[in-house]
Design an enzyme around this catalytic site. Structure first.
Site, PDB file in Angstrom:
ATOM      1  N   LEU A  85      11.152 -20.698  -4.554  1.00 26.02           N
ATOM      2  CA  LEU A  85      10.096 -19.821  -4.026  1.00 26.02           C
ATOM      3  C   LEU A  85       8.842 -19.881  -4.904  1.00 26.02           C
ATOM      4  O   LEU A  85       8.947 -19.934  -6.133  1.00 26.02           O
ATOM      5  CB  LEU A  85      10.654 -18.387  -4.007  1.00 26.02           C
ATOM      6  CG  LEU A  85       9.700 -17.257  -3.655  1.00 26.02           C
ATOM      7  CD1 LEU A  85       9.275 -17.328  -2.192  1.00 26.02           C
ATOM      8  CD2 LEU A  85      10.354 -15.898  -3.930  1.00 26.02           C
ATOM      9  N   ASP A 123       0.829  -1.208   0.000  1.00 21.99           N
ATOM     10  CA  ASP A 123       0.000   0.000   0.000  1.00 21.99           C
ATOM     11  C   ASP A 123       0.866   1.261   0.000  1.00 21.99           C
ATOM     12  O   ASP A 123       1.985   1.251   0.513  1.00 21.99           O
ATOM     13  CB  ASP A 123      -0.906  -0.038   1.245  1.00 21.99           C
ATOM     14  CG  ASP A 123      -2.038   0.976   1.138  1.00 21.99           C
ATOM     15  OD1 ASP A 123      -2.316   1.474   0.034  1.00 21.99           O
ATOM     16  OD2 ASP A 123      -2.657   1.271   2.184  1.00 21.99           O
ATOM     17  N   HIS A 153       2.934   3.190  -8.902  1.00 18.11           N
ATOM     18  CA  HIS A 153       2.799   1.748  -9.146  1.00 18.11           C
ATOM     19  C   HIS A 153       4.056   1.207  -9.832  1.00 18.11           C
ATOM     20  O   HIS A 153       4.498   0.102  -9.565  1.00 18.11           O
ATOM     21  CB  HIS A 153       1.565   1.472 -10.013  1.00 18.11           C
ATOM     22  CG  HIS A 153       0.273   1.859  -9.340  1.00 18.11           C
ATOM     23  ND1 HIS A 153      -0.013   1.533  -8.041  1.00 18.11           N
ATOM     24  CD2 HIS A 153      -0.817   2.560  -9.798  1.00 18.11           C
ATOM     25  CE1 HIS A 153      -1.215   1.997  -7.713  1.00 18.11           C
ATOM     26  NE2 HIS A 153      -1.722   2.632  -8.765  1.00 18.11           N
TER      27      HIS A 153
HETATM   28  C1  FPP Z   1      -1.843   0.127  -3.391  1.00 11.33           C
HETATM   29  O1  FPP Z   1      -1.411   1.455  -3.407  1.00 11.33           O
HETATM   30  C2  FPP Z   1      -1.263  -0.632  -4.501  1.00 11.33           C
HETATM   31  C3  FPP Z   1      -1.961  -1.219  -5.496  1.00 11.33           C
HETATM   32  C4  FPP Z   1      -3.434  -1.184  -5.587  1.00 11.33           C
HETATM   33  C5  FPP Z   1      -1.290  -1.920  -6.599  1.00 11.33           C
HETATM   34  C6  FPP Z   1      -0.055  -2.719  -6.301  1.00 11.33           C
HETATM   35  C7  FPP Z   1       0.631  -2.991  -7.576  1.00 11.33           C
HETATM   36  C8  FPP Z   1       1.966  -2.951  -7.810  1.00 11.33           C
HETATM   37  C9  FPP Z   1       2.957  -2.739  -6.767  1.00 11.33           C
HETATM   38  C10 FPP Z   1       2.480  -3.071  -9.187  1.00 11.33           C
HETATM   39  C11 FPP Z   1       2.692  -4.284  -9.884  1.00 11.33           C
HETATM   40  C12 FPP Z   1       2.616  -5.607  -9.245  1.00 11.33           C
HETATM   41  C13 FPP Z   1       3.132  -6.722  -9.823  1.00 11.33           C
HETATM   42  C14 FPP Z   1       2.940  -8.043  -9.178  1.00 11.33           C
HETATM   43  C15 FPP Z   1       3.899  -6.668 -11.068  1.00 11.33           C
HETATM   44  P1  FPP Z   1      -2.484   2.616  -3.551  1.00 11.33           P
HETATM   45  O2  FPP Z   1      -2.603   2.959  -4.983  1.00 11.33           O
HETATM   46  O3  FPP Z   1      -3.774   2.218  -2.894  1.00 11.33           O
HETATM   47  O4  FPP Z   1      -1.797   3.769  -2.740  1.00 11.33           O
HETATM   48  P2  FPP Z   1      -2.493   4.946  -1.907  1.00 11.33           P
HETATM   49  O5  FPP Z   1      -3.263   4.290  -0.786  1.00 11.33           O
HETATM   50  O6  FPP Z   1      -1.337   5.757  -1.414  1.00 11.33           O
HETATM   51  O7  FPP Z   1      -3.375   5.696  -2.861  1.00 11.33           O
END
Ligand code: FPP
Length: 242
Positions: A130, A19, A36
């Site tokens: 893994l 997050d 991201h």
């Molecule tokens: C939450 O941060 C994150 C996500 C919803 C997406 C996670 C995805 C990745 C790290 C990228 C790719 C993953 C792979 C497996 C290649 P948020 O957007 O909710 O952050 P915020 O709460 O600060 O708005």
């Protein structure tokens, strides 16, 4: 600070709620997709570190069933990142003996993502290092409902009786069938929430929450989390043993 000790118990299964990508980007005046993108780098680093210290399963909450509510451009940026990751990283998954598995309703993802996932899963299926488990269009309540439906159908078809259903059989009908439950659940960005992630499976997991945003969470942060885990006394509802 809890120092990581390679000679102490290593969690078999680490699950992560990644997050804070959006806030990381906002802090830098960047579009959310850049958060991201930086977060995908942390995925790579964590994969390497888990492989190095001998973790068996790493489950990442990459896209929740609720994330479909995000603006179309952000959803498509996330799907693009997943496609890029699979295309670029499959050779290194092979090289590092990593097996890919997916949980969630990933049949809802665009066809091209499904194809790429299937291809990488097939290719890496025999790797026995893994296991990387990516949660995509995943929601724990949906998963529990799915397991309940499957069991009810089996009862209707006369394959099982209601009294046969116990925690073991129920677990075998979840997306995570065959995987050990997470020993350690990590959440970044300082929120104290579970957000519909592995509700059944984390019953006895140790929880580690850090204020760091996911794109800042790298090798030393993961080792710190494992170090903290190594200091915990796990009792599983019993009493402390000698
Ligand atoms: C939450 O941060 C994150 C996500 C919803 C997406 C996670 C995805 C990745 C790290 C990228 C790719 C993953 C792979 C497996 C290649 P948020 O957007 O909710 O952050 P915020 O709460 O600060 O708005």
């Amino acid at each position: 600070m809890a120092a990581f000790d390679p000679d102490k118990e290593i969690p078999r299964h680490i699950a992560i709620i990644m997050d804070g990508n959006g806030r990381w980007a906002k802090q830098r005046d960047l579009p959310r997709r850049e958060g991201h993108r930086a977060g995908a780098q942390s995925v790579e680093t964590c994969l390497e570190t888990c492989g190095e210290i001998g973790v068996e399963y790493l489950t990442l909450y990459a896209f929740s069933s609720e994330n479909w509510k995000r603006p179309e451009a952000e959803v498509s940026a996330l799907m693009g990142l997943l496609a890029h990751f699979l295309k670029e990283k499959t050779p290194s998954l092979m090289k590092n003996n990593i097996r890919l598995q997916v949980i969630g309703q990933w049949e809802k993802l665009p066809e091209s993502n499904q194809r790429a996932l299937r291809k990488t899963m097939e290719k890496t299926a025999k790797n026995d290092g893994l296991t990387l488990v990516v949660a995509l269009s995943y929601g724990s309540r949906e998963e529990v409902v799915g397991a309940t439906r499957a069991l009810m159908q089996k009862a209707i078809d006369g394959e099982i009786k209601p009294e046969d259903v116990d925690a073991t059989i129920f677990s075998e009908h979840l997306d995570t069938a065959g995987m050990p439950d997470p020993d350690l659940l990590i959440r970044t960005s300082g929120e104290y929430r579970i957000s519909n992630f592995l509700l059944w499976q984390i019953s006895y997991s140790e929880i580690y929450i850090t204020k760091d945003y996911w794109p800042d969470f790298r090798r030393e942060h993961l080792l710190e989390a494992v170090g903290e885990y190594q200091c915990r006394q796990r009792r599983f509802g019993g009493i402390e043993s000698d």
